[in-house]
Design a protein around this motif. Sequence first.
Motif, PDB file in Angstrom:
ATOM      1  N   GLU A  23      29.334  50.737 -62.334  1.00 57.78           N
ATOM      2  CA  GLU A  23      28.382  51.262 -63.816  1.00 57.78           C
ATOM      3  C   GLU A  23      29.464  50.658 -64.746  1.00 57.78           C
ATOM      4  OE1 GLU A  23      26.800  54.782 -63.080  1.00 57.78           O
ATOM      5  OE2 GLU A  23      28.185  55.156 -62.247  1.00 57.78           O
ATOM      6  N   GLU A  24      28.866  50.262 -65.998  1.00 61.35           N
ATOM      7  CA  GLU A  24      29.880  50.024 -67.358  1.00 61.35           C
ATOM      8  C   GLU A  24      28.627  50.688 -68.050  1.00 61.35           C
ATOM      9  OE1 GLU A  24      31.480  45.811 -68.272  1.00 61.35           O
ATOM     10  OE2 GLU A  24      29.461  45.602 -68.275  1.00 61.35           O
ATOM     11  N   PRO A  26      31.446  51.802 -72.087  1.00 68.76           N
ATOM     12  CA  PRO A  26      31.244  50.693 -71.799  1.00 68.76           C
ATOM     13  C   PRO A  26      32.129  49.900 -70.338  1.00 68.76           C
ATOM     14  CG  PRO A  26      32.749  51.054 -73.288  1.00 68.76           C
ATOM     15  CD  PRO A  26      31.711  52.435 -72.620  1.00 68.76           C
ATOM     16  N   GLU A  27      33.889  50.876 -70.107  1.00 69.06           N
ATOM     17  CA  GLU A  27      34.283  50.773 -69.408  1.00 69.06           C
ATOM     18  C   GLU A  27      33.537  50.507 -68.227  1.00 69.06           C
ATOM     19  OE1 GLU A  27      34.580  53.933 -69.740  1.00 69.06           O
ATOM     20  OE2 GLU A  27      35.202  53.113 -71.828  1.00 69.06           O
ATOM     21  N   SER A  28      34.524  49.920 -67.292  1.00 70.36           N
ATOM     22  CA  SER A  28      33.954  49.826 -65.883  1.00 70.36           C
ATOM     23  C   SER A  28      34.221  50.821 -64.934  1.00 70.36           C
ATOM     24  CB  SER A  28      34.223  48.416 -65.234  1.00 70.36           C
ATOM     25  OG  SER A  28      33.197  47.818 -65.579  1.00 70.36           O
ATOM     26  N   LYS A  41      39.496  48.000 -66.746  1.00 67.98           N
ATOM     27  CA  LYS A  41      39.654  47.330 -67.657  1.00 67.98           C
ATOM     28  C   LYS A  41      38.071  46.130 -67.597  1.00 67.98           C
ATOM     29  CE  LYS A  41      43.576  48.141 -70.442  1.00 67.98           C
ATOM     30  NZ  LYS A  41      44.756  47.873 -70.920  1.00 67.98           N
ATOM     31  N   GLU A  42      38.148  45.860 -66.092  1.00 70.34           N
ATOM     32  CA  GLU A  42      37.255  44.148 -66.167  1.00 70.34           C
ATOM     33  C   GLU A  42      35.896  45.008 -66.682  1.00 70.34           C
ATOM     34  OE1 GLU A  42      40.743  44.090 -64.228  1.00 70.34           O
ATOM     35  OE2 GLU A  42      39.776  45.734 -64.064  1.00 70.34           O
ATOM     36  N   SER A  43      35.280  44.269 -66.502  1.00 68.22           N
ATOM     37  CA  SER A  43      33.673  44.210 -66.918  1.00 68.22           C
ATOM     38  C   SER A  43      32.975  44.241 -65.125  1.00 68.22           C
ATOM     39  CB  SER A  43      33.168  43.064 -67.305  1.00 68.22           C
ATOM     40  OG  SER A  43      33.441  41.828 -66.369  1.00 68.22           O
ATOM     41  N   ASN A  44      31.720  44.293 -65.799  1.00 67.23           N
ATOM     42  CA  ASN A  44      30.771  44.246 -63.769  1.00 67.23           C
ATOM     43  C   ASN A  44      31.486  42.799 -63.959  1.00 67.23           C
ATOM     44  OD1 ASN A  44      30.647  47.260 -64.212  1.00 67.23           O
ATOM     45  ND2 ASN A  44      28.083  46.499 -64.230  1.00 67.23           N
TER      46      ASN A  44
END
Length: 62
Positions: A23-24, A26-28, A41-44
Amino acid sequence: MIKLVGLDSKEYILNADHIEKVEEIPESVITLTNGKKYLVKESNDEIVKKVIEYKRKIYAGP
């Protein structure tokens, strides 16, 4: 196994075969099949890309 960076900027390796959902917010947030959650820290999209690359390496063989 995929390399990820936690919110504390420490790098660690996670077994991609145990990921249940991402889920994001806003962090994943990665939830594993055992219920443990990891904030990274990486996006989905980046996580999905890393999992796909990992699976390709596994199934492509030596």
